[in-house]
Design an enzyme around this catalytic site. Sequence first.
Site, PDB file in Angstrom:
ATOM      1  N   LEU A   1      -7.980  15.756  12.463  1.00 36.44           N
ATOM      2  CA  LEU A   1      -6.960  15.221  12.377  1.00 36.44           C
ATOM      3  C   LEU A   1      -6.607  14.020  11.297  1.00 36.44           C
ATOM      4  CD1 LEU A   1      -5.192  14.422  15.949  1.00 36.44           C
ATOM      5  CD2 LEU A   1      -5.396  16.299  14.252  1.00 36.44           C
TER       6      LEU A   1
ATOM      7  N   HIS B   1      -1.011  13.858   9.989  1.00 29.97           N
ATOM      8  CA  HIS B   1      -1.058  14.803  11.596  1.00 29.97           C
ATOM      9  C   HIS B   1      -0.422  13.951  12.564  1.00 29.97           C
ATOM     10  CE1 HIS B   1      -4.577  17.337  10.365  1.00 29.97           C
ATOM     11  NE2 HIS B   1      -3.212  17.920  10.654  1.00 29.97           N
TER      12      HIS B   1
ATOM     13  N   GLN C   1      -5.150  33.660  10.238  1.00 33.96           N
ATOM     14  CA  GLN C   1      -4.782  33.196   9.027  1.00 33.96           C
ATOM     15  C   GLN C   1      -5.357  33.350   8.259  1.00 33.96           C
ATOM     16  OE1 GLN C   1      -2.604  29.316  11.287  1.00 33.96           O
ATOM     17  NE2 GLN C   1      -3.223  28.845   9.438  1.00 33.96           N
TER      18      GLN C   1
ATOM     19  N   GLY D   1       4.896  19.271   9.370  1.00 30.85           N
ATOM     20  CA  GLY D   1       4.889  18.802   7.646  1.00 30.85           C
ATOM     21  C   GLY D   1       5.331  19.912   7.317  1.00 30.85           C
TER      22      GLY D   1
ATOM     23  N   ASP E   1       2.986  22.351   4.507  1.00 29.63           N
ATOM     24  CA  ASP E   1       3.019  23.160   4.036  1.00 29.63           C
ATOM     25  C   ASP E   1       4.341  23.459   3.613  1.00 29.63           C
ATOM     26  OD1 ASP E   1      -0.153  24.230   5.066  1.00 29.63           O
ATOM     27  OD2 ASP E   1       0.557  21.454   5.922  1.00 29.63           O
TER      28      ASP E   1
ATOM     29  N   SER F   1      -4.856  16.080   3.547  1.00 23.75           N
ATOM     30  CA  SER F   1      -5.226  17.186   4.612  1.00 23.75           C
ATOM     31  C   SER F   1      -6.429  17.088   4.849  1.00 23.75           C
ATOM     32  CB  SER F   1      -5.352  18.483   3.702  1.00 23.75           C
ATOM     33  OG  SER F   1      -5.863  19.433   3.578  1.00 23.75           O
ATOM     34  N   SER F   2      -7.067  17.824   6.062  1.00 26.09           N
ATOM     35  CA  SER F   2      -8.300  18.337   6.442  1.00 26.09           C
ATOM     36  C   SER F   2      -9.175  18.936   5.687  1.00 26.09           C
ATOM     37  CB  SER F   2      -8.620  19.143   7.978  1.00 26.09           C
ATOM     38  OG  SER F   2      -7.232  18.676   8.853  1.00 26.09           O
ATOM     39  N   ARG F   3      -8.942  19.714   4.287  1.00 27.69           N
ATOM     40  CA  ARG F   3      -9.733  20.033   3.468  1.00 27.69           C
ATOM     41  C   ARG F   3      -9.961  18.848   2.939  1.00 27.69           C
ATOM     42  NH1 ARG F   3      -6.182  24.798   4.893  1.00 27.69           N
ATOM     43  NH2 ARG F   3      -7.829  26.117   5.074  1.00 27.69           N
TER      44      ARG F   3
HETATM   45  P1  AMP Z   1      -2.624  21.358   9.773  1.00 38.29           P
HETATM   46  O1  AMP Z   1      -3.811  21.442  11.081  1.00 38.29           O
HETATM   47  O2  AMP Z   1      -3.865  21.371   8.413  1.00 38.29           O
HETATM   48  O3  AMP Z   1      -2.604  22.902  10.287  1.00 38.29           O
HETATM   49  O4  AMP Z   1      -1.536  21.371   9.806  1.00 38.29           O
HETATM   50  C1  AMP Z   1      -0.772  21.007  11.321  1.00 38.29           C
HETATM   51  C2  AMP Z   1       0.232  20.640  10.678  1.00 38.29           C
HETATM   52  O5  AMP Z   1       0.552  18.493  10.037  1.00 38.29           O
HETATM   53  C3  AMP Z   1       1.022  21.176  10.088  1.00 38.29           C
HETATM   54  O6  AMP Z   1       2.814  21.158  10.739  1.00 38.29           O
HETATM   55  C4  AMP Z   1       1.228  20.484   8.330  1.00 38.29           C
HETATM   56  O7  AMP Z   1       1.975  20.604   7.553  1.00 38.29           O
HETATM   57  C5  AMP Z   1       0.842  18.956   9.113  1.00 38.29           C
HETATM   58  N1  AMP Z   1       0.422  18.035   7.955  1.00 38.29           N
HETATM   59  C6  AMP Z   1      -0.581  18.537   7.183  1.00 38.29           C
HETATM   60  N2  AMP Z   1      -1.377  17.081   6.523  1.00 38.29           N
HETATM   61  C7  AMP Z   1       0.057  16.737   6.545  1.00 38.29           C
HETATM   62  C8  AMP Z   1       0.239  15.606   5.726  1.00 38.29           C
HETATM   63  N3  AMP Z   1      -0.595  15.186   4.643  1.00 38.29           N
HETATM   64  N4  AMP Z   1       2.161  15.061   5.861  1.00 38.29           N
HETATM   65  C9  AMP Z   1       3.007  15.165   6.557  1.00 38.29           C
HETATM   66  N5  AMP Z   1       2.042  16.730   7.993  1.00 38.29           N
HETATM   67  C10 AMP Z   1       0.411  16.918   6.870  1.00 38.29           C
END
Ligand code: AMP
Length: 284
Positions: free
Chosen positions: A33, A37, A61, A147, A150, A185-187
């Site tokens: 997170l 998130h 995915q 978010g 994406d 981003s987690s990445r």
């Molecule tokens: P993920 O864990 O990357 O699959 O993201 C989970 C949720 O968090 C998804 O709805 C993403 O679009 C949202 N999310 C990821 N990064 C961001 C960000 N920088 N700002 C807002 N929402 C985000």
Amino acid sequence: MDIIRLVSEMQQRAISAQAAGQTISFVPTMGFLHQGHLSLIEEGRKKGDLLVLSIFVNPTQFGQGEDFEDYPRGLQQDSDLAQEAGVDIIFAPEASDMYPDGYATYVDVEGITDNLCGRSRPGHFRGVCTVVSKLFNIVQPQVAIFGNKDFQQLAVIRRITLDMNMPVEIVGMSIFRESDGLAMSSRNVYLTPELRKQALVLSQSLLKAKALVESGETDCATVISRLRESIACQPDARIDYVQICHQSTLADQDHIDIDSVLLLAVYVGNTRLIDNGYLVQNHD
Ligand code: AMP
């Protein structure tokens, strides 16, 4: 805060909460997170009596050769952050419970998955749509928060819930950025300090495109080629796509208008980063 690992237990909790008249709000994630998130969690806290956060790195995915194995994970740190943010339940299932032996059902959304990430990551949205549908059936939320980072994923999820008459309100939240503009981003943990600098080319491309549009440019091809040139100046950046699309159909546009969204996917080193933004003011 409870951490639930079993699908059956999570579904039972959801059924009991519904019976007790509670509104369930839901934030699906793959964990590790960050502030982005947490902004979704904060919104979820406002929208429901019972706030469920799912943490699941969904194997279906990820394509072959993608980063499923390496995807950053950290349940302990995630649960500390989630608890602090007011999450009631973390649902963190095992892949073998989500996709047991004999599993054979997948959800496919046509049309808007043909372009952008759908084109460069075949099967990705089939995995996303399948897991989100399953999670909705397990968690049974009235409200789910996603978010805009994406952008295509959010459009696809809005499409499934509409097409499949799912009784859930989908809320989209704006992109949370680092102070220098990089979308969280987690990445981003994959990036070395040098690559982290080069990664700014994504958010800077958005600013550059907006400036071009403000100065009167309306031709999509011209804007895209200017951006491609500047991205190519970064030694470790490799473009996956740079496209200007209509916000709801996600079809490519020729001319920029109020519905235009710039969407980018760029590898910086081996890390594939995405970003997007509306090009005409009054959206963001
Ligand atoms: P993920 O864990 O990357 O699959 O993201 C989970 C949720 O968090 C998804 O709805 C993403 O679009 C949202 N999310 C990821 N990064 C961001 C960000 N920088 N700002 C807002 N929402 C985000």
